[in-house]
Design a protein around this motif. Structure first.
Motif, PDB file in Angstrom:
ATOM      1  N   PRO A 130      -7.205  13.412   4.896  1.00 48.75           N
ATOM      2  CA  PRO A 130      -5.999  12.868   5.535  1.00 48.75           C
ATOM      3  C   PRO A 130      -5.004  12.317   4.510  1.00 48.75           C
ATOM      4  CG  PRO A 130      -7.992  12.056   6.615  1.00 48.75           C
ATOM      5  CD  PRO A 130      -8.433  12.714   5.346  1.00 48.75           C
ATOM      6  N   THR A 131      -3.722  12.615   4.694  1.00 46.87           N
ATOM      7  CA  THR A 131      -2.651  12.133   3.820  1.00 46.87           C
ATOM      8  C   THR A 131      -1.440  11.780   4.683  1.00 46.87           C
ATOM      9  OG1 THR A 131      -1.678  14.332   3.502  1.00 46.87           O
ATOM     10  CG2 THR A 131      -3.412  13.674   1.954  1.00 46.87           C
ATOM     11  N   ALA A 132      -0.430  11.195   4.049  1.00 45.26           N
ATOM     12  CA  ALA A 132       0.830  10.932   4.749  1.00 45.26           C
ATOM     13  C   ALA A 132       1.599  12.238   4.936  1.00 45.26           C
ATOM     14  CB  ALA A 132       1.667   9.942   3.940  1.00 45.26           C
ATOM     15  N   LYS A 133       2.524  12.254   5.901  1.00 48.77           N
ATOM     16  CA  LYS A 133       3.452  13.376   6.017  1.00 48.77           C
ATOM     17  C   LYS A 133       4.427  13.301   4.842  1.00 48.77           C
ATOM     18  CE  LYS A 133       3.260  13.328  11.082  1.00 48.77           C
ATOM     19  NZ  LYS A 133       4.025  13.049  12.329  1.00 48.77           N
ATOM     20  N   LEU A 198       2.494   4.492   5.960  1.00 48.76           N
ATOM     21  CA  LEU A 198       1.219   4.364   6.657  1.00 48.76           C
ATOM     22  C   LEU A 198       0.902   2.883   6.843  1.00 48.76           C
ATOM     23  CD1 LEU A 198      -0.883   7.058   4.736  1.00 48.76           C
ATOM     24  CD2 LEU A 198       0.231   7.305   6.957  1.00 48.76           C
ATOM     25  N   GLU A 199       0.701   2.486   8.071  1.00 49.37           N
ATOM     26  CA  GLU A 199       0.412   1.085   8.396  1.00 49.37           C
ATOM     27  C   GLU A 199      -1.087   0.862   8.348  1.00 49.37           C
ATOM     28  OE1 GLU A 199       1.269  -2.618   8.908  1.00 49.37           O
ATOM     29  OE2 GLU A 199       2.946  -1.364   9.597  1.00 49.37           O
ATOM     30  N   GLY A 200      -1.543  -0.044   7.486  1.00 51.88           N
ATOM     31  CA  GLY A 200      -2.969  -0.330   7.420  1.00 51.88           C
ATOM     32  C   GLY A 200      -3.343  -1.059   6.142  1.00 51.88           C
ATOM     33  N   THR A 201      -4.627  -1.240   5.939  1.00 57.46           N
ATOM     34  CA  THR A 201      -5.141  -1.924   4.755  1.00 57.46           C
ATOM     35  C   THR A 201      -5.161  -0.958   3.574  1.00 57.46           C
ATOM     36  OG1 THR A 201      -6.547  -3.339   6.122  1.00 57.46           O
ATOM     37  CG2 THR A 201      -7.122  -3.163   3.792  1.00 57.46           C
ATOM     38  N   GLU A 202      -4.597  -1.407   2.445  1.00 54.88           N
ATOM     39  CA  GLU A 202      -4.598  -0.578   1.243  1.00 54.88           C
ATOM     40  C   GLU A 202      -5.775  -0.961   0.356  1.00 54.88           C
ATOM     41  OE1 GLU A 202      -1.812   0.774  -2.571  1.00 54.88           O
ATOM     42  OE2 GLU A 202      -0.946  -0.440  -0.945  1.00 54.88           O
ATOM     43  N   VAL A 203      -6.512   0.054  -0.085  1.00 54.77           N
ATOM     44  CA  VAL A 203      -7.625  -0.183  -1.009  1.00 54.77           C
ATOM     45  C   VAL A 203      -7.482   0.733  -2.217  1.00 54.77           C
ATOM     46  CG1 VAL A 203      -9.290  -1.059   0.661  1.00 54.77           C
ATOM     47  CG2 VAL A 203      -9.127   1.404   0.280  1.00 54.77           C
ATOM     48  N   SER A 204      -7.833   0.182  -3.368  1.00 62.16           N
ATOM     49  CA  SER A 204      -7.839   0.942  -4.608  1.00 62.16           C
ATOM     50  C   SER A 204      -9.295   1.206  -4.968  1.00 62.16           C
ATOM     51  CB  SER A 204      -7.149   0.139  -5.718  1.00 62.16           C
ATOM     52  OG  SER A 204      -6.999   0.912  -6.879  1.00 62.16           O
ATOM     53  N   VAL A 205      -9.605   2.470  -5.256  1.00 67.87           N
ATOM     54  CA  VAL A 205     -11.004   2.891  -5.384  1.00 67.87           C
ATOM     55  C   VAL A 205     -11.240   3.550  -6.734  1.00 67.87           C
ATOM     56  CG1 VAL A 205     -12.878   4.164  -4.289  1.00 67.87           C
ATOM     57  CG2 VAL A 205     -10.989   3.316  -2.891  1.00 67.87           C
ATOM     58  N   GLY A 206     -12.057   2.911  -7.568  1.00 66.85           N
ATOM     59  CA  GLY A 206     -12.425   3.488  -8.849  1.00 66.85           C
ATOM     60  C   GLY A 206     -13.633   4.396  -8.698  1.00 66.85           C
ATOM     61  N   VAL A 207     -13.541   5.594  -9.257  1.00 63.43           N
ATOM     62  CA  VAL A 207     -14.672   6.525  -9.289  1.00 63.43           C
ATOM     63  C   VAL A 207     -14.827   6.984 -10.735  1.00 63.43           C
ATOM     64  CG1 VAL A 207     -15.685   8.652  -8.395  1.00 63.43           C
ATOM     65  CG2 VAL A 207     -14.164   7.300  -6.942  1.00 63.43           C
ATOM     66  N   ILE A 208     -16.030   6.842 -11.278  1.00 64.34           N
ATOM     67  CA  ILE A 208     -16.284   7.217 -12.658  1.00 64.34           C
ATOM     68  C   ILE A 208     -17.622   7.950 -12.753  1.00 64.34           C
ATOM     69  CG2 ILE A 208     -14.978   5.262 -13.594  1.00 64.34           C
ATOM     70  CD1 ILE A 208     -17.655   3.858 -14.148  1.00 64.34           C
ATOM     71  N   GLU A 209     -17.842   8.586 -13.878  1.00 61.12           N
ATOM     72  CA  GLU A 209     -19.166   9.099 -14.208  1.00 61.12           C
ATOM     73  C   GLU A 209     -19.882   8.011 -14.997  1.00 61.12           C
ATOM     74  OE1 GLU A 209     -19.135  13.761 -15.007  1.00 61.12           O
ATOM     75  OE2 GLU A 209     -17.682  12.681 -16.237  1.00 61.12           O
ATOM     76  N   TYR A 210     -21.002   7.538 -14.487  1.00 66.02           N
ATOM     77  CA  TYR A 210     -21.722   6.458 -15.169  1.00 66.02           C
ATOM     78  C   TYR A 210     -23.205   6.783 -15.165  1.00 66.02           C
ATOM     79  CZ  TYR A 210     -22.715   1.760 -16.856  1.00 66.02           C
ATOM     80  OH  TYR A 210     -23.123   0.694 -17.629  1.00 66.02           O
ATOM     81  N   LYS A 252     -16.088   0.942   4.599  1.00 69.70           N
ATOM     82  CA  LYS A 252     -16.501   1.087   3.202  1.00 69.70           C
ATOM     83  C   LYS A 252     -17.225   2.423   2.993  1.00 69.70           C
ATOM     84  CE  LYS A 252     -19.561  -1.130  -0.232  1.00 69.70           C
ATOM     85  NZ  LYS A 252     -20.673  -0.162  -0.215  1.00 69.70           N
ATOM     86  N   GLU A 253     -18.132   2.754   3.887  1.00 66.47           N
ATOM     87  CA  GLU A 253     -18.883   4.001   3.761  1.00 66.47           C
ATOM     88  C   GLU A 253     -17.975   5.217   3.904  1.00 66.47           C
ATOM     89  OE1 GLU A 253     -21.895   3.484   6.706  1.00 66.47           O
ATOM     90  OE2 GLU A 253     -23.244   2.380   5.350  1.00 66.47           O
ATOM     91  N   LYS A 254     -16.981   5.123   4.802  1.00 65.58           N
ATOM     92  CA  LYS A 254     -16.036   6.232   4.972  1.00 65.58           C
ATOM     93  C   LYS A 254     -15.214   6.447   3.702  1.00 65.58           C
ATOM     94  CE  LYS A 254     -15.286   6.189  10.000  1.00 65.58           C
ATOM     95  NZ  LYS A 254     -14.288   5.951  11.081  1.00 65.58           N
ATOM     96  N   VAL A 255     -14.747   5.340   3.105  1.00 66.84           N
ATOM     97  CA  VAL A 255     -13.945   5.456   1.884  1.00 66.84           C
ATOM     98  C   VAL A 255     -14.790   6.008   0.742  1.00 66.84           C
ATOM     99  CG1 VAL A 255     -12.567   4.229   0.177  1.00 66.84           C
ATOM    100  CG2 VAL A 255     -12.374   3.600   2.578  1.00 66.84           C
ATOM    101  N   LEU A 278      -6.148   2.547   4.967  1.00 64.87           N
ATOM    102  CA  LEU A 278      -7.012   2.668   6.144  1.00 64.87           C
ATOM    103  C   LEU A 278      -6.145   2.539   7.388  1.00 64.87           C
ATOM    104  CD1 LEU A 278      -9.923   0.516   4.784  1.00 64.87           C
ATOM    105  CD2 LEU A 278     -10.226   2.820   5.707  1.00 64.87           C
ATOM    106  N   VAL A 279      -5.940   3.659   8.072  1.00 60.34           N
ATOM    107  CA  VAL A 279      -5.146   3.693   9.301  1.00 60.34           C
ATOM    108  C   VAL A 279      -6.109   3.806  10.469  1.00 60.34           C
ATOM    109  CG1 VAL A 279      -3.340   4.885  10.575  1.00 60.34           C
ATOM    110  CG2 VAL A 279      -3.272   4.845   8.063  1.00 60.34           C
ATOM    111  N   ASN A 280      -6.176   2.735  11.259  1.00 62.71           N
ATOM    112  CA  ASN A 280      -7.150   2.678  12.363  1.00 62.71           C
ATOM    113  C   ASN A 280      -8.565   3.013  11.881  1.00 62.71           C
ATOM    114  OD1 ASN A 280      -5.081   2.085  14.261  1.00 62.71           O
ATOM    115  ND2 ASN A 280      -4.582   4.261  14.408  1.00 62.71           N
ATOM    116  N   GLY A 281      -8.896   2.488  10.713  1.00 61.99           N
ATOM    117  CA  GLY A 281     -10.236   2.662  10.172  1.00 61.99           C
ATOM    118  C   GLY A 281     -10.480   3.965   9.436  1.00 61.99           C
TER     119      GLY A 281
END
Length: 324
Positions: A130-133, A198-210, A252-255, A278-281
């Motif tokens: 899912p993305t913005a228009k 997009l109306e909702g909670t904004e989260v920043s998510v770090g993903v790395i190879e560790y 959290k699990e969805k993200v 997160l738009v409506n979860g």
């Protein structure tokens, strides 16, 4: 035997000062028992090795080497701390590949792809992310403000397609504001992206190879004091960055699931930090940063610390992933 590590910083974009700050933090925290670290400024004025007295020495571009007291230094690995061009867009990484020099970033094609916001969105939409228009424009294109608003709605965001640190971004509330916002974005890039709000909670998510695994770091909730997460909010304290984010276990699990999917779909390696609303979860992808800020106050190091990973361990892991 210690490995020689070049920490490249600076760049050719508006983010040069931020990049040099990140690079100096990497230099400060790299393990001196394992590495000989060298600060290399890649800037419009030239390529320079910066010694401990802050003196500049030219870099030999033929083989990316430096000379110190008559001794030629060849690098075992390059730590990429350049935000924007030519580090985050992949161009200098193609040069290192031609020279056979390892680096801490993803391959140059992946870096180029993820630096281009609209191309990244085009790929991810094929995988039902899912993305913005959005509407795309190139400098010189004619456009109809009414058609844009009909597609993306108001308010909307106008942003440069190939830029970081929120340079050139505007939030547009009224149709008559579009012209100024578009011209502002064109000052940073000849390609621009106009996206729905997009109306909702904004989260920043770090993903790395560790430790040879893809790891989603504890997420950061972004609460901006300004109208959106702009330059002031990012770098001048005009926001709250809450780690871990105040979201439900289900959210959290969805993200986490979608963040890993995005990392895999884009064939990423090395550092990444992506933004989601997160738009409506349901998490909606905004963009990916492949050379995120690396200062003590930056989001990715905050997340690593929450996961029990020190800055020294974070940087060492990035280098070892390449050397091994």
């Amino acid at each position: 035997m210690k490995k020689n590590i070049a920490i490249i910083m600076g760049g050719y974009s508006s983010e040069v000062a931020i990049s040099i700050k990140s690079g100096n933090v990497v230099y400060k925290h790299l393990n001196t028992e394992k590495y000989n670290s060298y600060r290399i400024h890649i800037v419009k004025e030239g390529w320079f090795y910066i010694d401990s007295d802050e003196n500049k020495h030219s870099v030999n571009k033929d083989d990316f080497s430096i000379e110190i007291n008559g001794n030629k230094i060849i690098f075992d690995c390059v730590f990429n701390a350049i935000h924007g061009a030519p580090g985050e867009n992949g161009s200098i990484l193609a040069y290192f590949d031609l020279l056979g020099i390892k680096h801490t970033s993803a391959p140059f094609y992946q870096m180029a792809l993820t630096f281009n916001k609209r191309d990244t969105l085009s790929v991810l939409q094929k995988y039902d992310i899912p993305t913005a228009k959005s509407v795309y424009l190139n400098k010189g294109n004619s456009f109809n403000p009414n058609e844009i608003v009909e597609k993306v709605g108001l308010p909307c965001f106008v942003k440069p397609n190939n830029a970081g640190s929120s340079f050139g971004i505007s939030k547009v509330y009224e149709i008559h504001e579009l012209d100024d916002a578009i011209n502002k974005a064109y000052q940073e890039d000849y390609e621009i992206l106009i996206e729905s709000f997009l109306e909702g909670t904004e989260v920043s998510v770090g993903v790395i190879e560790y430790n040879n695994e893809v790891l989603v770091l504890p997420m950061t909730e972004i609460v901006s004091e300004n109208d959106f997460f702009d330059y002031e909010a990012k770098y001048e304290g005009k926001s709250q960055e809450i780690t871990p984010a105040r979201i439900s276990l289900e959210e959290k699990e969805k993200v986490e699931l979608i963040a890993k999917k995005v990392y895999a779909v884009l064939n990423m390696s090395g550092f990444s930090r992506s933004e989601y609303i997160l738009v409506n979860g349901e998490p909606h992808f905004l963009e990916m940063n492949t050379v995120p800020g690396l200062t003590e106050e930056s989001i990715l190091p905050q997340q690593a610390n929450e996961a029990g990973i020190s800055m020294s361990e974070l940087f060492d892991n990035a280098i070892q992933n390449q050397l091994n």
